[in-house]
Design a protein around this motif. Structure first.
Motif, PDB file in Angstrom:
ATOM      1  N   GLY A   1       0.839  -1.193   0.000  1.00 28.69           N
ATOM      2  CA  GLY A   1       0.000   0.000   0.000  1.00 28.69           C
ATOM      3  C   GLY A   1       0.869   1.236   0.000  1.00 28.69           C
ATOM      4  N   HIS A   2       0.240   2.388   0.109  1.00 31.64           N
ATOM      5  CA  HIS A   2       1.000   3.644   0.063  1.00 31.64           C
ATOM      6  C   HIS A   2       1.091   4.320   1.425  1.00 31.64           C
ATOM      7  CE1 HIS A   2       1.444   3.445  -4.280  1.00 31.64           C
ATOM      8  NE2 HIS A   2       0.166   3.097  -4.351  1.00 31.64           N
ATOM      9  N   GLN A   3       0.265   3.899   2.403  1.00 34.12           N
ATOM     10  CA  GLN A   3       0.368   4.391   3.775  1.00 34.12           C
ATOM     11  C   GLN A   3       1.359   3.488   4.513  1.00 34.12           C
ATOM     12  OE1 GLN A   3      -1.108   7.556   3.434  1.00 34.12           O
ATOM     13  NE2 GLN A   3      -1.724   7.197   5.533  1.00 34.12           N
ATOM     14  N   VAL A   4       2.658   3.696   4.242  1.00 34.64           N
ATOM     15  CA  VAL A   4       3.677   2.755   4.703  1.00 34.64           C
ATOM     16  C   VAL A   4       3.935   2.887   6.202  1.00 34.64           C
ATOM     17  CG1 VAL A   4       4.787   2.679   2.442  1.00 34.64           C
ATOM     18  CG2 VAL A   4       5.556   4.346   4.150  1.00 34.64           C
ATOM     19  N   GLY A   5       4.456   1.783   6.782  1.00 28.47           N
ATOM     20  CA  GLY A   5       4.792   1.763   8.199  1.00 28.47           C
ATOM     21  C   GLY A   5       4.247   0.521   8.872  1.00 28.47           C
TER      22      GLY A   5
ATOM     23  N   CYS B   1       1.813  -0.925  12.199  1.00 28.61           N
ATOM     24  CA  CYS B   1       0.842  -0.611  13.244  1.00 28.61           C
ATOM     25  C   CYS B   1       0.345  -1.917  13.856  1.00 28.61           C
ATOM     26  CB  CYS B   1      -0.328   0.209  12.703  1.00 28.61           C
ATOM     27  SG  CYS B   1      -1.387  -0.686  11.549  1.00 28.61           S
TER      28      CYS B   1
ATOM     29  N   THR C   1       3.067  -2.265   6.232  1.00 27.62           N
ATOM     30  CA  THR C   1       2.649  -1.854   4.885  1.00 27.62           C
ATOM     31  C   THR C   1       3.843  -1.269   4.148  1.00 27.62           C
ATOM     32  OG1 THR C   1       0.442  -1.319   5.745  1.00 27.62           O
ATOM     33  CG2 THR C   1       1.025  -0.455   3.569  1.00 27.62           C
TER      34      THR C   1
ATOM     35  N   ARG D   1       5.536  -0.297   0.004  1.00 29.66           N
ATOM     36  CA  ARG D   1       5.167   0.045  -1.370  1.00 29.66           C
ATOM     37  C   ARG D   1       5.319  -1.181  -2.277  1.00 29.66           C
ATOM     38  NH1 ARG D   1       7.872   4.562   0.582  1.00 29.66           N
ATOM     39  NH2 ARG D   1       6.607   6.475   0.560  1.00 29.66           N
TER      40      ARG D   1
ATOM     41  N   TYR E   1      10.775  -0.184   9.373  1.00 24.37           N
ATOM     42  CA  TYR E   1       9.463   0.187   9.901  1.00 24.37           C
ATOM     43  C   TYR E   1       9.195  -0.460  11.252  1.00 24.37           C
ATOM     44  CZ  TYR E   1       8.420   2.013   5.215  1.00 24.37           C
ATOM     45  OH  TYR E   1       8.441   2.722   4.038  1.00 24.37           O
TER      46      TYR E   1
ATOM     47  N   TRP F   1       8.633   1.525  14.764  1.00 27.36           N
ATOM     48  CA  TRP F   1       7.423   1.295  15.561  1.00 27.36           C
ATOM     49  C   TRP F   1       7.790   0.922  16.998  1.00 27.36           C
ATOM     50  CZ3 TRP F   1       5.375  -2.904  18.209  1.00 27.36           C
ATOM     51  CH2 TRP F   1       4.049  -2.763  18.639  1.00 27.36           C
TER      52      TRP F   1
END
Length: 235
Positions: free
Chosen positions: A94-98, A100, A109, A111, A126, A130
């Protein structure tokens, strides 16, 4: 040239000088940490290492009996610790990387264009970001709570990636924690917080220091032993 060897029986030697009365040896992961009073010279440290060589040899033998730690492959389904609980990693594009924590999973998530070694490095980046963020938040929260209970006021609380210790407290009242401790159960994290905050009263590991620790953590001996036996797996 320092008289202190860089390595003893395959363990990397790390010398930590602080305001303390006695010398102590600790093994964390593959490191041999030598905690000594500030005034102790290198030759005396080398002599202590020579004297303690049989003890070190025994500890190295114990380490060899423990199954080797397998590096993470950073793929969906792998288990990661957070505050003593295991969470499965779920890698998605996805484009909301990181990263959670959501729905009982650690969701990473990345790219779609990131593949191979770049993909693995990005997930690692990431995850560490976190962990550090959660560690700072939780450790500051716990430090504020226990500081009031103990009756101390740290100048600042931060996190760092120490190689072989769980925290430090300097003369200015700056308390720094190893962010990896956030992987341990709450009771272990609380012990480390209490331990470092009590150094604001006694900047050593004297009998008086441990008495103060014991007032705020009645099971500190068990928690200290837990870290000695299992702490290396958190690093």
């Amino acid at each position: 040239m320092s008289a202190i060897p860089q390595e003893v029986l395959g363990l990397r030697v790390e010398v930590v000088r602080s305001i303390r009365r006695t010398a102590a040896l600790h093994i964390v992961g593959s490191d041999l940490q030598v905690r000594i009073p500030e005034h102790l010279g290198d030759e005396r440290v080398a002599a202590i290492l020579k004297q303690k060589r049989p003890w070190i040899r025994g500890k190295v033998a114990e380490l060899k009996r423990v199954p080797p730690h397998r590096p993470k492959e950073l793929v969906s389904g792998e288990s990661f610790l957070y505050l003593g609980r295991h969470y499965r990693l779920k890698v998605q594009e996805g484009h909301q990387v990181g990263v959670c924590l959501s729905g009982g999973y650690l969701r990473a998530t990345i790219r779609p264009s990131e593949q191979g070694e770049q993909r693995e490095a990005r997930i690692q980046q990431y995850l560490q970001s976190w962990y550090r963020s959660r560690a700072l938040e939780r450790l500051q929260e716990k430090s504020n709570r226990y500081a009031k209970q103990i009756g101390v006021s740290p100048a600042a609380v931060s996190v760092k990636n120490f190689r072989s210790r769980w925290g430090s407290c300097d003369k200015r009242g700056q308390v720094v924690f190893n962010w990896n401790i956030i992987k341990a159960p709450h009771s272990i994290v609380d012990y480390v917080v209490i331990h470092e905050l009590c150094h604001l009263i006694h900047p050593n590991h004297s009998k008086d220091f441990w008495q103060v620790v014991g007032r705020h953590d009645g099971a500190y001996l068990e928690h200290r032993q837990w870290l000695k036996e299992r702490g290396g797996r958190l690093l």
